[in-house]
Design a protein around this motif. Structure first.
Motif, PDB file in Angstrom:
ATOM      1  N   THR A  35     -49.999  54.324 -16.301  1.00 59.93           N
ATOM      2  CA  THR A  35     -50.279  53.301 -15.281  1.00 59.93           C
ATOM      3  C   THR A  35     -49.154  53.247 -14.256  1.00 59.93           C
ATOM      4  O   THR A  35     -49.397  53.139 -13.050  1.00 59.93           O
ATOM      5  CB  THR A  35     -50.479  51.931 -15.942  1.00 59.93           C
ATOM      6  OG1 THR A  35     -51.574  52.017 -16.848  1.00 59.93           O
ATOM      7  CG2 THR A  35     -50.766  50.853 -14.914  1.00 59.93           C
ATOM      8  N   ARG A  36     -47.939  53.366 -14.724  1.00 54.18           N
ATOM      9  CA  ARG A  36     -46.805  53.332 -13.797  1.00 54.18           C
ATOM     10  C   ARG A  36     -46.795  54.550 -12.876  1.00 54.18           C
ATOM     11  O   ARG A  36     -46.433  54.468 -11.702  1.00 54.18           O
ATOM     12  CB  ARG A  36     -45.508  53.265 -14.590  1.00 54.18           C
ATOM     13  CG  ARG A  36     -44.316  53.046 -13.707  1.00 54.18           C
ATOM     14  CD  ARG A  36     -43.120  52.710 -14.519  1.00 54.18           C
ATOM     15  NE  ARG A  36     -42.015  52.460 -13.617  1.00 54.18           N
ATOM     16  CZ  ARG A  36     -41.066  51.610 -13.847  1.00 54.18           C
ATOM     17  NH1 ARG A  36     -41.064  50.907 -14.947  1.00 54.18           N
ATOM     18  NH2 ARG A  36     -40.090  51.454 -12.992  1.00 54.18           N
ATOM     19  N   ARG A  37     -47.198  55.712 -13.419  1.00 54.04           N
ATOM     20  CA  ARG A  37     -47.211  56.947 -12.630  1.00 54.04           C
ATOM     21  C   ARG A  37     -48.351  57.019 -11.626  1.00 54.04           C
ATOM     22  O   ARG A  37     -48.168  57.459 -10.505  1.00 54.04           O
ATOM     23  CB  ARG A  37     -47.322  58.165 -13.544  1.00 54.04           C
ATOM     24  CG  ARG A  37     -46.068  58.575 -14.176  1.00 54.04           C
ATOM     25  CD  ARG A  37     -45.192  59.235 -13.154  1.00 54.04           C
ATOM     26  NE  ARG A  37     -44.018  59.741 -13.824  1.00 54.04           N
ATOM     27  CZ  ARG A  37     -42.981  60.212 -13.199  1.00 54.04           C
ATOM     28  NH1 ARG A  37     -42.959  60.272 -11.900  1.00 54.04           N
ATOM     29  NH2 ARG A  37     -41.953  60.638 -13.868  1.00 54.04           N
ATOM     30  N   VAL A  40     -53.593  51.925 -11.541  1.00 57.19           N
ATOM     31  CA  VAL A  40     -54.613  51.423 -12.464  1.00 57.19           C
ATOM     32  C   VAL A  40     -55.481  52.578 -12.963  1.00 57.19           C
ATOM     33  O   VAL A  40     -55.973  53.386 -12.173  1.00 57.19           O
ATOM     34  CB  VAL A  40     -55.497  50.356 -11.780  1.00 57.19           C
ATOM     35  CG1 VAL A  40     -56.591  49.878 -12.712  1.00 57.19           C
ATOM     36  CG2 VAL A  40     -54.639  49.178 -11.332  1.00 57.19           C
ATOM     37  N   LEU A  41     -55.631  52.647 -14.269  1.00 56.69           N
ATOM     38  CA  LEU A  41     -56.408  53.720 -14.882  1.00 56.69           C
ATOM     39  C   LEU A  41     -57.872  53.326 -14.990  1.00 56.69           C
ATOM     40  O   LEU A  41     -58.178  52.195 -15.367  1.00 56.69           O
ATOM     41  CB  LEU A  41     -55.892  54.021 -16.290  1.00 56.69           C
ATOM     42  CG  LEU A  41     -54.446  54.490 -16.393  1.00 56.69           C
ATOM     43  CD1 LEU A  41     -54.033  54.562 -17.853  1.00 56.69           C
ATOM     44  CD2 LEU A  41     -54.267  55.820 -15.716  1.00 56.69           C
ATOM     45  N   PRO A  42     -58.779  54.248 -14.682  1.00 58.41           N
ATOM     46  CA  PRO A  42     -60.195  53.975 -14.909  1.00 58.41           C
ATOM     47  C   PRO A  42     -60.435  53.717 -16.406  1.00 58.41           C
ATOM     48  O   PRO A  42     -59.726  54.260 -17.261  1.00 58.41           O
ATOM     49  CB  PRO A  42     -60.897  55.269 -14.475  1.00 58.41           C
ATOM     50  CG  PRO A  42     -59.911  55.985 -13.615  1.00 58.41           C
ATOM     51  CD  PRO A  42     -58.551  55.566 -14.095  1.00 58.41           C
ATOM     52  N   GLN A  43     -61.408  52.896 -16.705  1.00 58.33           N
ATOM     53  CA  GLN A  43     -61.715  52.544 -18.091  1.00 58.33           C
ATOM     54  C   GLN A  43     -61.974  53.789 -18.945  1.00 58.33           C
ATOM     55  O   GLN A  43     -61.554  53.850 -20.090  1.00 58.33           O
ATOM     56  CB  GLN A  43     -62.924  51.595 -18.142  1.00 58.33           C
ATOM     57  CG  GLN A  43     -63.209  51.047 -19.517  1.00 58.33           C
ATOM     58  CD  GLN A  43     -62.060  50.216 -20.078  1.00 58.33           C
ATOM     59  OE1 GLN A  43     -61.292  49.613 -19.342  1.00 58.33           O
ATOM     60  NE2 GLN A  43     -61.936  50.191 -21.385  1.00 58.33           N
ATOM     61  N   GLU A  44     -62.645  54.776 -18.374  1.00 61.00           N
ATOM     62  CA  GLU A  44     -62.927  56.009 -19.118  1.00 61.00           C
ATOM     63  C   GLU A  44     -61.643  56.705 -19.550  1.00 61.00           C
ATOM     64  O   GLU A  44     -61.543  57.197 -20.678  1.00 61.00           O
ATOM     65  CB  GLU A  44     -63.765  56.966 -18.271  1.00 61.00           C
ATOM     66  CG  GLU A  44     -64.082  58.265 -18.978  1.00 61.00           C
ATOM     67  CD  GLU A  44     -64.845  59.235 -18.093  1.00 61.00           C
ATOM     68  OE1 GLU A  44     -64.706  60.442 -18.333  1.00 61.00           O
ATOM     69  OE2 GLU A  44     -65.558  58.793 -17.182  1.00 61.00           O
ATOM     70  N   VAL A  45     -60.648  56.727 -18.685  1.00 61.66           N
ATOM     71  CA  VAL A  45     -59.368  57.365 -19.017  1.00 61.66           C
ATOM     72  C   VAL A  45     -58.665  56.574 -20.115  1.00 61.66           C
ATOM     73  O   VAL A  45     -58.141  57.147 -21.071  1.00 61.66           O
ATOM     74  CB  VAL A  45     -58.470  57.486 -17.766  1.00 61.66           C
ATOM     75  CG1 VAL A  45     -57.080  57.974 -18.127  1.00 61.66           C
ATOM     76  CG2 VAL A  45     -59.112  58.407 -16.741  1.00 61.66           C
ATOM     77  N   ARG A  46     -58.661  55.248 -19.984  1.00 65.32           N
ATOM     78  CA  ARG A  46     -58.047  54.398 -21.022  1.00 65.32           C
ATOM     79  C   ARG A  46     -58.700  54.661 -22.382  1.00 65.32           C
ATOM     80  O   ARG A  46     -58.011  54.799 -23.386  1.00 65.32           O
ATOM     81  CB  ARG A  46     -58.172  52.926 -20.672  1.00 65.32           C
ATOM     82  CG  ARG A  46     -57.312  52.492 -19.502  1.00 65.32           C
ATOM     83  CD  ARG A  46     -57.384  50.991 -19.290  1.00 65.32           C
ATOM     84  NE  ARG A  46     -56.816  50.264 -20.403  1.00 65.32           N
ATOM     85  CZ  ARG A  46     -55.508  50.021 -20.574  1.00 65.32           C
ATOM     86  NH1 ARG A  46     -54.658  50.458 -19.685  1.00 65.32           N
ATOM     87  NH2 ARG A  46     -55.076  49.350 -21.609  1.00 65.32           N
TER      88      ARG A  46
END
Length: 67
Positions: A35-37, A40-46
């Motif tokens: 997330t820092r890099r 916000v991450l897409p839900q699929e990636v999470r």
């Protein structure tokens, strides 16, 4: 006492709980770094990261150092 079945069961449960916490901590750290890099991450990636086994989480964490 250490040879007793009850002792062995308690030890096994403790080890399993410790491993779960270790995986949860690793997963949390990798998600925070991602997330820092990239933001916000897409839900699929999470979800994909959350499904990774410990060894792959560790590899991803190391790869993030070079990213």
């Amino acid at each position: 006492m250490r040879e007793s079945v009850i002792y062995q069961e308690i030890l096994e449960v403790g080890l399993q709980e410790g491993e779960k916490r270790g995986v949860q901590t690793e997963r949390s750290l990798v998600l925070r770094l991602l997330t820092r890099r990239v933001g916000v991450l897409p839900q699929e990636v999470r979800q994909r990261v959350e499904a990774l086994p410990l060894e792959e989480l560790e590899n991803l964490g190391v790869a993030l150092l070079d990213f």
